[in-house]
Scaffold this active site. Sequence first.
Site, mmCIF file in Angstrom:
data_model
loop_
_atom_site.group_PDB
_atom_site.id
_atom_site.type_symbol
_atom_site.label_atom_id
_atom_site.label_comp_id
_atom_site.label_asym_id
_atom_site.label_seq_id
_atom_site.Cartn_x
_atom_site.Cartn_y
_atom_site.Cartn_z
ATOM 1 N N ASP A 10 0.840 -1.189 0.000
ATOM 2 C CA ASP A 10 0.000 0.000 0.000
ATOM 3 C C ASP A 10 0.884 1.252 0.000
ATOM 4 O OD1 ASP A 10 -1.711 2.123 0.664
ATOM 5 O OD2 ASP A 10 -2.802 0.969 2.174
ATOM 6 N N ASP A 34 -5.343 7.599 -6.479
ATOM 7 C CA ASP A 34 -5.787 8.948 -6.101
ATOM 8 C C ASP A 34 -6.765 8.889 -4.925
ATOM 9 O OD1 ASP A 34 -6.000 11.730 -6.310
ATOM 10 O OD2 ASP A 34 -7.336 11.673 -8.032
#
Length: 168
Positions: A10, A34
Amino acid sequence: MPNITVVQGDITKQNVDAVVNAANNAMRGGGGVDGAIHRAGGPAVLADCVARFPDGLATGDAGWTTAGNMPAQWVIHTVGPNHAAGERDRSLLESCYRRVLEVADELGARTVAFPLISAGTYGWPRQDAIAAAVDTIAATPTQVETAILMAFDEDAYRQIRGVLRSRA
């Protein structure tokens, strides 16, 4: 030339100076990387985007904001070309990586985590996206010491690792 590595995981949890956001032109959040960055960073990221980029950001350009609640200090936002919508000029994709490194140098960032820009929702073919990332980062003069290419899944990790090994 920075040391280029690959990490599966991540991007919002990386303990680096800056994380790179594959943003859209509006700079108001979105999906994929995003959306994850805006969720993890909290409202400070969006507030900084609104203040710094009232008219958004052009494809191929980059700019920075706070990273809000993430471990990184900054988010360097860049807008990649949307291959799925017909934006297929590879020089725009390469410009994203160059501009990110230029902004990182302005900030004094020495460690930067990159997603594969345009390779998700924007549909850039993954192998070419990896080649563009590795080749452009390697060829761009920068003070960045470590560039981490983030792999969302095992398949992307193996593909990025393979390209890095072939370029070593």
